[in-house]
Design a protein around this motif. Sequence first.
Motif, PDB file in Angstrom:
ATOM      1  N   LEU A 149      -6.426 -25.556 -21.378  1.00  0.00           N
ATOM      2  CA  LEU A 149      -7.367 -26.483 -20.740  1.00  0.00           C
ATOM      3  C   LEU A 149      -7.953 -27.351 -21.837  1.00  0.00           C
ATOM      4  O   LEU A 149      -8.659 -26.867 -22.714  1.00  0.00           O
ATOM      5  CB  LEU A 149      -8.452 -25.687 -20.009  1.00  0.00           C
ATOM      6  CG  LEU A 149      -7.925 -24.570 -19.084  1.00  0.00           C
ATOM      7  CD1 LEU A 149      -9.074 -23.748 -18.501  1.00  0.00           C
ATOM      8  CD2 LEU A 149      -7.053 -25.156 -17.970  1.00  0.00           C
ATOM      9  N   SER A 150      -7.597 -28.633 -21.798  1.00  0.00           N
ATOM     10  CA  SER A 150      -8.059 -29.514 -22.867  1.00  0.00           C
ATOM     11  C   SER A 150      -8.595 -30.803 -22.258  1.00  0.00           C
ATOM     12  O   SER A 150      -8.713 -30.936 -21.048  1.00  0.00           O
ATOM     13  CB  SER A 150      -6.934 -29.781 -23.866  1.00  0.00           C
ATOM     14  OG  SER A 150      -5.963 -30.604 -23.274  1.00  0.00           O
ATOM     15  N   GLY A 151      -8.922 -31.777 -23.090  1.00  0.00           N
ATOM     16  CA  GLY A 151      -9.528 -32.976 -22.539  1.00  0.00           C
ATOM     17  C   GLY A 151      -9.385 -34.165 -23.452  1.00  0.00           C
ATOM     18  O   GLY A 151      -8.388 -34.278 -24.145  1.00  0.00           O
ATOM     19  N   GLY A 152     -10.432 -34.989 -23.468  1.00  0.00           N
ATOM     20  CA  GLY A 152     -11.763 -34.855 -22.939  1.00  0.00           C
ATOM     21  C   GLY A 152     -12.427 -33.527 -23.293  1.00  0.00           C
ATOM     22  O   GLY A 152     -11.959 -32.811 -24.137  1.00  0.00           O
ATOM     23  N   ASN A 153     -13.526 -33.262 -22.599  1.00  0.00           N
ATOM     24  CA  ASN A 153     -14.167 -31.960 -22.726  1.00  0.00           C
ATOM     25  C   ASN A 153     -13.967 -31.176 -21.436  1.00  0.00           C
ATOM     26  O   ASN A 153     -14.648 -31.420 -20.438  1.00  0.00           O
ATOM     27  CB  ASN A 153     -15.659 -32.113 -23.029  1.00  0.00           C
ATOM     28  CG  ASN A 153     -16.323 -30.761 -23.254  1.00  0.00           C
ATOM     29  OD1 ASN A 153     -15.652 -29.722 -23.219  1.00  0.00           O
ATOM     30  ND2 ASN A 153     -17.625 -30.763 -23.490  1.00  0.00           N
ATOM     31  N   PRO A 154     -13.028 -30.232 -21.431  1.00  0.00           N
ATOM     32  CA  PRO A 154     -12.718 -29.496 -20.198  1.00  0.00           C
ATOM     33  C   PRO A 154     -13.879 -28.615 -19.735  1.00  0.00           C
ATOM     34  O   PRO A 154     -13.871 -28.151 -18.590  1.00  0.00           O
ATOM     35  CB  PRO A 154     -11.500 -28.655 -20.590  1.00  0.00           C
ATOM     36  CG  PRO A 154     -11.568 -28.537 -22.075  1.00  0.00           C
ATOM     37  CD  PRO A 154     -12.199 -29.802 -22.564  1.00  0.00           C
TER      38      PRO A 154
ATOM     39  N   TYR B  76      -0.849 -15.342 -15.560  1.00  0.00           N
ATOM     40  CA  TYR B  76      -1.004 -16.480 -16.477  1.00  0.00           C
ATOM     41  C   TYR B  76      -2.192 -16.225 -17.397  1.00  0.00           C
ATOM     42  O   TYR B  76      -3.085 -15.442 -17.064  1.00  0.00           O
ATOM     43  CB  TYR B  76      -1.236 -17.777 -15.701  1.00  0.00           C
ATOM     44  CG  TYR B  76       0.019 -18.320 -15.044  1.00  0.00           C
ATOM     45  CD1 TYR B  76       0.592 -19.507 -15.481  1.00  0.00           C
ATOM     46  CD2 TYR B  76       0.636 -17.634 -13.994  1.00  0.00           C
ATOM     47  CE1 TYR B  76       1.748 -19.997 -14.889  1.00  0.00           C
ATOM     48  CE2 TYR B  76       1.792 -18.119 -13.399  1.00  0.00           C
ATOM     49  CZ  TYR B  76       2.345 -19.302 -13.855  1.00  0.00           C
ATOM     50  OH  TYR B  76       3.490 -19.785 -13.270  1.00  0.00           O
ATOM     51  N   ARG B  77      -2.190 -16.894 -18.550  1.00  0.00           N
ATOM     52  CA  ARG B  77      -3.330 -16.789 -19.460  1.00  0.00           C
ATOM     53  C   ARG B  77      -3.911 -18.182 -19.701  1.00  0.00           C
ATOM     54  O   ARG B  77      -3.225 -19.189 -19.530  1.00  0.00           O
ATOM     55  CB  ARG B  77      -2.889 -16.149 -20.778  1.00  0.00           C
ATOM     56  CG  ARG B  77      -2.479 -14.690 -20.567  1.00  0.00           C
ATOM     57  CD  ARG B  77      -2.254 -13.957 -21.878  1.00  0.00           C
ATOM     58  NE  ARG B  77      -1.212 -14.559 -22.673  1.00  0.00           N
ATOM     59  CZ  ARG B  77      -1.161 -14.534 -24.010  1.00  0.00           C
ATOM     60  NH1 ARG B  77      -2.135 -13.938 -24.684  1.00  0.00           N
ATOM     61  NH2 ARG B  77      -0.155 -15.078 -24.654  1.00  0.00           N
ATOM     62  N   PHE B  78      -5.168 -18.203 -20.117  1.00  0.00           N
ATOM     63  CA  PHE B  78      -5.871 -19.480 -20.242  1.00  0.00           C
ATOM     64  C   PHE B  78      -6.582 -19.615 -21.581  1.00  0.00           C
ATOM     65  O   PHE B  78      -7.321 -18.718 -21.995  1.00  0.00           O
ATOM     66  CB  PHE B  78      -6.886 -19.643 -19.101  1.00  0.00           C
ATOM     67  CG  PHE B  78      -6.231 -19.812 -17.762  1.00  0.00           C
ATOM     68  CD1 PHE B  78      -5.948 -21.076 -17.270  1.00  0.00           C
ATOM     69  CD2 PHE B  78      -5.852 -18.690 -17.029  1.00  0.00           C
ATOM     70  CE1 PHE B  78      -5.308 -21.231 -16.050  1.00  0.00           C
ATOM     71  CE2 PHE B  78      -5.212 -18.840 -15.805  1.00  0.00           C
ATOM     72  CZ  PHE B  78      -4.933 -20.106 -15.311  1.00  0.00           C
ATOM     73  N   ALA B  79      -6.340 -20.738 -22.216  1.00  0.00           N
ATOM     74  CA  ALA B  79      -7.063 -21.084 -23.437  1.00  0.00           C
ATOM     75  C   ALA B  79      -7.851 -22.358 -23.167  1.00  0.00           C
ATOM     76  O   ALA B  79      -7.368 -23.265 -22.491  1.00  0.00           O
ATOM     77  CB  ALA B  79      -6.069 -21.316 -24.579  1.00  0.00           C
ATOM     78  N   LEU B  80      -9.060 -22.396 -23.674  1.00  0.00           N
ATOM     79  CA  LEU B  80      -9.878 -23.609 -23.529  1.00  0.00           C
ATOM     80  C   LEU B  80     -10.217 -24.131 -24.902  1.00  0.00           C
ATOM     81  O   LEU B  80     -10.561 -23.369 -25.809  1.00  0.00           O
ATOM     82  CB  LEU B  80     -11.177 -23.283 -22.792  1.00  0.00           C
ATOM     83  CG  LEU B  80     -12.144 -24.469 -22.630  1.00  0.00           C
ATOM     84  CD1 LEU B  80     -11.856 -25.209 -21.321  1.00  0.00           C
ATOM     85  CD2 LEU B  80     -13.597 -24.002 -22.643  1.00  0.00           C
ATOM     86  N   GLU B  81     -10.099 -25.458 -25.055  1.00  0.00           N
ATOM     87  CA  GLU B  81     -10.531 -26.080 -26.300  1.00  0.00           C
ATOM     88  C   GLU B  81     -11.670 -27.042 -26.020  1.00  0.00           C
ATOM     89  O   GLU B  81     -11.529 -27.979 -25.233  1.00  0.00           O
ATOM     90  CB  GLU B  81      -9.366 -26.814 -26.947  1.00  0.00           C
ATOM     91  CG  GLU B  81      -9.856 -27.641 -28.085  1.00  0.00           C
ATOM     92  CD  GLU B  81      -8.850 -27.791 -29.201  1.00  0.00           C
ATOM     93  OE1 GLU B  81      -7.833 -27.080 -29.204  1.00  0.00           O
ATOM     94  OE2 GLU B  81      -9.102 -28.641 -30.058  1.00  0.00           O
ATOM     95  N   THR B  82     -12.790 -26.798 -26.686  1.00  0.00           N
ATOM     96  CA  THR B  82     -13.977 -27.621 -26.454  1.00  0.00           C
ATOM     97  C   THR B  82     -14.786 -27.753 -27.734  1.00  0.00           C
ATOM     98  O   THR B  82     -14.706 -26.893 -28.617  1.00  0.00           O
ATOM     99  CB  THR B  82     -14.858 -27.008 -25.335  1.00  0.00           C
ATOM    100  OG1 THR B  82     -16.025 -27.824 -25.157  1.00  0.00           O
ATOM    101  CG2 THR B  82     -15.304 -25.594 -25.682  1.00  0.00           C
ATOM    102  N   GLN B  83     -15.571 -28.815 -27.808  1.00  0.00           N
ATOM    103  CA  GLN B  83     -16.429 -29.009 -28.979  1.00  0.00           C
ATOM    104  C   GLN B  83     -17.613 -28.042 -29.003  1.00  0.00           C
ATOM    105  O   GLN B  83     -18.288 -27.918 -30.028  1.00  0.00           O
ATOM    106  CB  GLN B  83     -16.919 -30.455 -29.066  1.00  0.00           C
ATOM    107  CG  GLN B  83     -17.703 -30.946 -27.865  1.00  0.00           C
ATOM    108  CD  GLN B  83     -16.819 -31.694 -26.897  1.00  0.00           C
ATOM    109  OE1 GLN B  83     -15.744 -31.213 -26.522  1.00  0.00           O
ATOM    110  NE2 GLN B  83     -17.239 -32.859 -26.452  1.00  0.00           N
ATOM    111  N   GLY B  84     -17.884 -27.394 -27.871  1.00  0.00           N
ATOM    112  CA  GLY B  84     -18.987 -26.433 -27.841  1.00  0.00           C
ATOM    113  C   GLY B  84     -20.331 -27.070 -27.535  1.00  0.00           C
ATOM    114  O   GLY B  84     -21.372 -26.587 -27.979  1.00  0.00           O
ATOM    115  N   SER B  85     -20.290 -28.134 -26.745  1.00  0.00           N
ATOM    116  CA  SER B  85     -21.532 -28.824 -26.390  1.00  0.00           C
ATOM    117  C   SER B  85     -22.056 -28.419 -25.019  1.00  0.00           C
ATOM    118  O   SER B  85     -23.209 -28.663 -24.691  1.00  0.00           O
ATOM    119  CB  SER B  85     -21.297 -30.339 -26.414  1.00  0.00           C
ATOM    120  OG  SER B  85     -20.219 -30.672 -25.542  1.00  0.00           O
ATOM    121  N   VAL B  86     -21.191 -27.827 -24.195  1.00  0.00           N
ATOM    122  CA  VAL B  86     -21.553 -27.439 -22.830  1.00  0.00           C
ATOM    123  C   VAL B  86     -21.049 -26.017 -22.583  1.00  0.00           C
ATOM    124  O   VAL B  86     -19.851 -25.761 -22.706  1.00  0.00           O
ATOM    125  CB  VAL B  86     -20.909 -28.387 -21.786  1.00  0.00           C
ATOM    126  CG1 VAL B  86     -21.234 -27.928 -20.370  1.00  0.00           C
ATOM    127  CG2 VAL B  86     -21.358 -29.831 -22.009  1.00  0.00           C
TER     128      VAL B  86
END
Lengths: 245, 245
Positions: free
Chosen positions: A84-89, A106-116
Amino acid sequence: MTGARPTEIRVSEIFGPTIQGEGVLIGLPTVFVRTGGCDYRCSWCDSLHAVESRFRDEWRAMSTEEVWREVTRLSGGKPLMVSLSGGNPAIQPFGELIGCGHGQGYRFALETQGSVARDWFADLDVLVLSPKPPSSGMETDWEAFDACLRASEGKPQTVLKIVVFDEADYDYARSAAARYRHLPVYLQPGNHTPPPADAHDAPIDIDRIMARMRWLVDRVAEDRWFEARVLPQLHVLIWGNRRGV
Amino acid sequence: MTGARPTEIRVSEIFGPTIQGEGVLIGLPTVFVRTGGCDYRCSWCDSLHAVESRFRDEWRAMSTEEVWREVTRLSGGKPLMVSLSGGNPAIQPFGELIGCGHGQGYRFALETQGSVARDWFADLDVLVLSPKPPSSGMETDWEAFDACLRASEGKPQTVLKIVVFDEADYDYARSAAARYRHLPVYLQPGNHTPPPADAHDAPIDIDRIMARMRWLVDRVAEDRWFEARVLPQLHVLIWGNRRGV
């Protein structure tokens, strides 16, 4: 795009399977769900088509079911890693999709800047927190960042991934790693030739990216920062700035 | 080199810290202890200077203490990952070095084709078993390979890494992975332009290596082999065939 309802996910693109090009899951076959919209505007963003609101007509408000159907279509129904990527997912409602996918292996990875921070972070398999260094032009809200860590409750495998362009970014990465000693750190040389927002492909200055990679390896070695991993964006080396791979 | 005594290690080179370029530890700062001598002669070997006996005068018979002194000198006494490679490092007496290094917080990874089992495999932190596919010209002795797995007793993190040049190699990798379903698999596109044995640097055909990388990613995706990781030799992309990095 028409306004998304609270349960709808704003999708910029869904593509794959291709290999993950960055960080802890590098090399792993993955389907990417790239969401539209971001609370950041990094100077060197390489996914502006998923960030700037002038592209919102290209984004689609999709229900969890629609996203899930596309992920299973692309993967032929065989479980794999979904990124799950973005943007900010993190600003999208992904809780349901994760629950649905887990039921099928299925497995899930999220990449985020850590703002939300979101409560469904705790349901992820991998959480990649990628705070943005000074060269991005953004400022890190460490309280919001800490909230992301609290939300994940130490359940997913959690790592730091920090893009480094220069000495100031490197110092920032050192400080962030010192602040979160328990998190594995991945350093990534920045791409100073990101694609223009409306390009599906664009020339890229591989030589200088690789020079930055060599500098970063030397920097880490001379500092004896032996816990940090240094990895380039593999997809950029393989496919350049081409979108959808 | 004069004949090594049973407790001596035949060393071709010790270098680093630099990042690990391959497989499960990719990107991690590492000191490499490359040993001299090999029971294999792979057609595309990229380390012939550590394999062919005509180079044995360049190898040094070193005591565990001498090797350890060099590793700690290079790492400034700060613990890091030590990669034991070759040649085939399994034919050297590494048990003492591993015990000594563990006492100081160092970690050890061994990379071997799996033709020779040693009881000290169980003391490793990471065991990379790299059986050689048909293009190597070698034939795998699966009984010897199984003995390596038994020797490690499931203690180190154990992975398969398989070099792939063509369809026959790919089929071999599929079979090996099916035989050892519990082991994570790393696939690596082969370098058809390895350095000549007596060169410290040599031109390299990056374009065809990357074309093979793309083919391998497509191959894995179309087969839905979603557990396999596909990774190039990062050091080759960064430094070409240069030795000592």
